[in-house]
Scaffold this active site. Sequence first.
Site, short mmCIF file in Angstrom:
data_model
loop_
_atom_site.label_atom_id
_atom_site.label_comp_id
_atom_site.label_asym_id
_atom_site.label_seq_id
_atom_site.Cartn_x
_atom_site.Cartn_y
_atom_site.Cartn_z
CE LYS A 107 -4.58 0.93 0.28
NZ LYS A 107 -5.81 0.03 -0.11
P1 NAD Z 1 -12.76 8.05 -3.12
O1 NAD Z 1 -11.54 8.85 -2.98
O2 NAD Z 1 -13.22 7.77 -4.69
O3 NAD Z 1 -14.02 8.29 -2.37
C1 NAD Z 1 -13.96 8.40 -1.00
C2 NAD Z 1 -15.40 8.95 -0.78
O4 NAD Z 1 -15.61 8.98 0.97
C3 NAD Z 1 -15.99 10.28 -1.00
O5 NAD Z 1 -17.05 10.41 -1.26
C4 NAD Z 1 -15.46 10.95 0.44
O6 NAD Z 1 -16.12 12.21 0.39
C5 NAD Z 1 -16.01 10.10 1.38
N1 NAD Z 1 -15.62 10.23 2.77
C6 NAD Z 1 -14.02 10.27 3.15
N2 NAD Z 1 -14.04 10.32 4.41
C7 NAD Z 1 -15.19 10.35 5.05
C8 NAD Z 1 -16.02 10.31 6.02
N3 NAD Z 1 -15.07 10.46 7.25
N4 NAD Z 1 -17.29 10.25 6.24
C9 NAD Z 1 -17.86 10.15 5.23
N5 NAD Z 1 -17.66 10.09 4.03
C10 NAD Z 1 -16.41 10.00 3.79
O7 NAD Z 1 -12.28 6.66 -2.50
P2 NAD Z 1 -12.62 5.11 -2.83
O8 NAD Z 1 -11.75 4.60 -3.91
O9 NAD Z 1 -14.21 5.11 -3.38
O10 NAD Z 1 -12.30 4.20 -1.72
C11 NAD Z 1 -13.47 4.39 -0.35
C12 NAD Z 1 -13.12 3.23 0.42
O11 NAD Z 1 -13.00 1.76 -0.45
C13 NAD Z 1 -11.60 3.27 1.03
O12 NAD Z 1 -11.69 2.75 2.34
C14 NAD Z 1 -10.65 2.48 0.13
O13 NAD Z 1 -9.59 2.05 0.96
C15 NAD Z 1 -11.70 1.12 -0.12
N6 NAD Z 1 -11.51 0.60 -1.35
C16 NAD Z 1 -11.14 0.98 -2.45
C17 NAD Z 1 -10.91 0.41 -3.69
C18 NAD Z 1 -10.64 1.00 -5.05
O14 NAD Z 1 -10.76 0.19 -5.96
N7 NAD Z 1 -10.59 2.19 -5.29
C19 NAD Z 1 -10.48 -1.08 -3.60
C20 NAD Z 1 -10.70 -1.71 -2.28
C21 NAD Z 1 -11.30 -0.64 -1.23
#
Ligand code: NAD
Length: 419
Positions: A107
């Site tokens: 990561k």
């Molecule tokens: P992103 O940056 O596209 O979106 C994140 C979203 O979460 C945004 O809408 C943001 O405003 C919101 N957010 C952040 N902090 C917050 C809080 N405290 N309260 C409410 N909303 C909040 O990110 P993403 O890629 O969608 O990732 C979201 C989660 O999924 C993360 O935990 C990430 O590790 C996990 N994840 C992502 C992927 C991927 O392929 N992108 C894969 C596995 C896991």
Amino acid sequence: MKHGTLLENARANFEAVVPLLVEAFGQDTLDTLRHPRSRTELRLAPRFEDGRRHVVHAFVVQHSNALGPCKGGIRMTGGVTLDDVTALAMEMTWKCALIGVPFGGGKSGIVQEPESLASDDKERLVRSFTRGAHHLIHPVIYVPAPDMGTNENDMGYMKDTIVYSAGQATTQGCYVTGKPVVLGGVAGRREATGRGVAIATAEAMSALGQKMEGARVVVQGFGNVGSVAALCLAEMGAVIIGIGDVHASVQNTDGLDVVSLVDHLSATGSLGGFMGGEAIAHDALLELPCDILVPAAAGGQITAANAERIHARVIAEGANGPTTPEADEILASRGVFIVPDILCNAGGVFVSYLEYTQETQQEQMSEETVRVRLEQRMKDRFQEVYATTQAKGLSMRDAAMYMGVKRVCEAVVARGALP
Ligand code: NAD
């Protein structure tokens, strides 16, 4: 009330399954997995549009490469820490093993709030990170992807930075996944995590004898994972009654029109002011009575402080580490069914593996093939984890962790003990 850090929670999840594995693999094998193989701190100094150089801290953690090159996304937030990145790298090790791809866990973190950057400055920072971490990124060492705060455009800049330095037209092999399709990305990667979350959720509902049609869903986080999960769940017939991001949350007990909400967000930059619902407080969103809650934002959102007030029947963890071990216990005592992160959001890394395979072999894969393979893998793995809960009397999280850690232990043993 104090809650554990992401790293403390990740370690607690690991320690919970150690007693189930220690007899077969020995304490020394498990010891090799307690800590990452490397943690690198970087000081980046990109020159931004204002003409000044800005010092930005970044981290790259490689937890385990027992099963293959380390795989894991790049998180760009103002608050990300080296320990957070370590926890997330550790979880990637178990996730890759569980979903059955030949990768270890890694990561990266870049300590910068992306929303505060002009888009050219974000590109400068991503390029600066790529140059700074260049010695750590390689198809057989560590292959990054998007995570919170980064997206497919950023992965395109990364590929270009590597190519530019090498003076070539393209990379030999896959250095980064989640790229734009035109640069060697695979069709369907951007949607893969959210789509996988929806598939796993549907499996959970069916295991509980519940229908998706009409099921009431709340989604926290409306970025890549949350928005796609909401769209897919709505397509499956669920009614999305609440959605929130870090700035604003909206609810509509008759159902939010998710497509219109996506359009509203891209037009205005905010969920606030959406006419198809009413505003709701950030904390109240998670506590809305619903059938399915999808945390798809930051870690540590469901804790001992709010677990009693969560009324969902199923929690589908789109985010990494959204539920603390204390909250797990409270929710289990109340019969809430949790689809744990290392299973629920593993669709992203599964499709990253398809992208890696496609690029390494100079193959081409249709979106239909990607979708079919994603759906099959998510369903198969859900059923295997669910069968393990029944056979061993474990929770879904412990069953998933048991299966993932066991596979990594098998790889460590199979590699032998001699140098
Ligand atoms: P992103 O940056 O596209 O979106 C994140 C979203 O979460 C945004 O809408 C943001 O405003 C919101 N957010 C952040 N902090 C917050 C809080 N405290 N309260 C409410 N909303 C909040 O990110 P993403 O890629 O969608 O990732 C979201 C989660 O999924 C993360 O935990 C990430 O590790 C996990 N994840 C992502 C992927 C991927 O392929 N992108 C894969 C596995 C896991």
